[in-house]
Design a protein around this motif. Structure first.
Motif, PDB file in Angstrom:
ATOM      1  N   UNK A  87       0.826  -1.208   0.000  1.00  0.00           N
ATOM      2  CA  UNK A  87       0.000   0.000   0.000  1.00  0.00           C
ATOM      3  C   UNK A  87       0.861   1.259   0.000  1.00  0.00           C
ATOM      4  N   UNK A  88       1.954   1.242   0.769  1.00  0.00           N
ATOM      5  CA  UNK A  88       2.860   2.388   0.764  1.00  0.00           C
ATOM      6  C   UNK A  88       3.426   2.616  -0.624  1.00  0.00           C
ATOM      7  N   UNK A  89       3.738   1.532  -1.322  1.00  0.00           N
ATOM      8  CA  UNK A  89       4.239   1.632  -2.695  1.00  0.00           C
ATOM      9  C   UNK A  89       3.153   2.119  -3.656  1.00  0.00           C
ATOM     10  N   UNK A  90       1.968   1.553  -3.534  1.00  0.00           N
ATOM     11  CA  UNK A  90       0.860   1.900  -4.427  1.00  0.00           C
ATOM     12  C   UNK A  90       0.519   3.385  -4.344  1.00  0.00           C
ATOM     13  N   UNK A  91       0.508   3.912  -3.134  1.00  0.00           N
ATOM     14  CA  UNK A  91       0.121   5.321  -2.937  1.00  0.00           C
ATOM     15  C   UNK A  91       1.328   6.238  -2.812  1.00  0.00           C
ATOM     16  N   UNK A  92       2.510   5.693  -3.147  1.00  0.00           N
ATOM     17  CA  UNK A  92       3.753   6.453  -3.209  1.00  0.00           C
ATOM     18  C   UNK A  92       4.011   7.231  -1.910  1.00  0.00           C
ATOM     19  N   UNK A  93       3.980   6.489  -0.814  1.00  0.00           N
ATOM     20  CA  UNK A  93       4.207   7.072   0.501  1.00  0.00           C
ATOM     21  C   UNK A  93       5.521   6.537   1.078  1.00  0.00           C
ATOM     22  N   UNK A  94       6.524   7.371   1.245  1.00  0.00           N
ATOM     23  CA  UNK A  94       7.731   6.905   1.940  1.00  0.00           C
ATOM     24  C   UNK A  94       7.357   6.538   3.375  1.00  0.00           C
TER      25      UNK A  94
ATOM     26  N   UNK B 225      18.029  -0.079   8.401  1.00  0.00           N
ATOM     27  CA  UNK B 225      17.988  -0.832   7.138  1.00  0.00           C
ATOM     28  C   UNK B 225      17.329   0.038   6.075  1.00  0.00           C
ATOM     29  N   UNK B 226      17.880   0.002   4.851  1.00  0.00           N
ATOM     30  CA  UNK B 226      17.377   0.822   3.754  1.00  0.00           C
ATOM     31  C   UNK B 226      17.224  -0.040   2.508  1.00  0.00           C
ATOM     32  N   UNK B 227      16.114   0.149   1.799  1.00  0.00           N
ATOM     33  CA  UNK B 227      15.862  -0.578   0.556  1.00  0.00           C
ATOM     34  C   UNK B 227      15.992   0.400  -0.605  1.00  0.00           C
ATOM     35  N   UNK B 228      17.125   0.317  -1.327  1.00  0.00           N
ATOM     36  CA  UNK B 228      17.385   1.255  -2.427  1.00  0.00           C
ATOM     37  C   UNK B 228      16.458   1.021  -3.611  1.00  0.00           C
TER      38      UNK B 228
ATOM     39  N   UNK C 189      11.984   3.369  -6.807  1.00  0.00           N
ATOM     40  CA  UNK C 189      10.596   3.286  -7.277  1.00  0.00           C
ATOM     41  C   UNK C 189       9.777   4.489  -6.811  1.00  0.00           C
ATOM     42  N   UNK C 190      10.150   5.043  -5.648  1.00  0.00           N
ATOM     43  CA  UNK C 190       9.437   6.211  -5.124  1.00  0.00           C
ATOM     44  C   UNK C 190      10.029   7.521  -5.644  1.00  0.00           C
TER      45      UNK C 190
END
Length: 332
Positions: free
Chosen positions: A244-251, A306-309, A314-315
């Motif tokens: 959902x965070x990805x779908x609605x482009x929310x960091x 932890x960080x996901x590049x 994508x964001x």
């Protein structure tokens, strides 16, 4: 006849001494096998045992306690059905287990309602004092002890890290299934004020079906972000939350590294297996006679970033090198 009777009695005594079960010198009379109750609202009751509980049992084994040999472990896992937690806690109390290991605030509240005498070891309670489980970290004073899951100032750190990763961030909301501690909210508010970030009302959900409508409403305005602290519902359904965070482009920033491994942007907090391994040391001490009232609650000594590049890209975010160099785990 008298001599014959004495002779028979002597023979009987010899046989009794020869065949009586040998007891090693100094051995204590056999005691009942200790029972350990495990209580978790989020853990799935079926399928492979969750990694955090594997870490707990491995740590117990290292300390000399093996399930099925010299201890019995009774598992009460609700698989996300929080309504079962209270009855599970009552079951464990009625069984007369020697110690209960309970995860978060709802689980430990259920234990407190069920018993005031059976030792309880907390694992994922942010602030045991504020939650009312112990009188102080140094002197718990009751039947609760264990490990605190957070440290002072972590709320401010969430806002700071999210703003550093997403400079256009203008507002954030906490996503979870329960109200957060006042101290935590004060930390977030203070950091938001310093960084020019508006702290929106919390997004509270009590069922996975409520996640998307709630997140969609918040995402209606631009430049928003999410803070997902320790929470059973958002952890159990972390793939849905991350999607959902990805779908609605929310960091978003999470407490658990597992969210980042599932595709979340970043996480900051203690590692779950480490906390469960530490909880095992409390169980060991209690089984050896220590009282929970005398065992100080232990706080995390280290929080990991932890960080996901891939998610950042994508964001449309470029994570600054100054943030990456501080990360303990970077997912490409």
């Amino acid at each position: 006849m008298v001599k014959m009777g004495r002779r028979l009695a002597g023979i009987a005594l010899v046989f009794a001494l020869l065949f009586w079960p040998a007891i090693p010198a100094g051995a204590e009379p056999s005691a009942k096998t200790p029972r350990i109750g495990l209580l978790s609202g989020a853990t799935e009751p079926s399928g492979p045992l969750a990694p955090q509980w594997v870490a707990f049992l491995d740590a117990l084994r290292t300390l000399g306690w093996v399930d099925g040999q010299n201890i019995v472990v009774d598992r009460r896992f609700a698989g996300g059905h929080s309504e079962r937690v209270s009855s599970f806690a009552m079951e464990l109390a009625q069984m007369g287990v020697d110690v209960i290991v309970a995860t978060g605030v709802p689980e430990n509240q259920a234990v407190r309602r069920a018993t005031t005498t059976i030792p309880a070891v907390m694992v994922v309670v942010d602030d045991p004092v504020e939650s009312g489980f112990v009188q102080s970290l140094a002197r718990p004073g009751g039947n609760f002890t264990g490990v605190a899951f957070s440290i002072p100032g972590v709320g401010e750190k969430y806002v700071e890290l999210l703003k550093e990763a997403a400079p256009s961030l203008a507002r954030v909301a906490i996503l979870g299934s329960h109200q957060q501690r006042p101290v935590f909210l004060e930390e977030i508010t203070r950091a938001g004020r310093a960084l020019g970030v508006v702290i929106s009302p919390p997004i509270l959900v009590h069922d996975p079906a409520e996640l998307e409508p709630a997140v969609a409403r918040f995402a209606h305005e631009r430049h928003g972000g999410l803070i997902c602290p320790s929470d059973a519902l958002t952890f159990l359904h972390r793939k849905a939350v991350v999607a959902l965070a990805s779908k609605y482009r929310l960091p978003a920033i999470y407490t658990f590294r597992e969210h980042v491994e599932a595709g979340g942007l970043m996480a900051y907090g203690p590692t779950i297996p480490d906390r469960f391994r530490q909880a095992a040391t409390f169980v060991d001490k209690i089984l050896k006679g220590a009282k929970p009232a005398d065992l100080p609650v232990e706080q995390p000594t280290r929080l990991e970033l932890a960080v996901n590049l891939k998610t950042a890209k994508a964001l449309g975010l470029r994570v600054p090198p100054s943030l990456l160099v501080r990360a303990d785990q970077v997912i490409q």
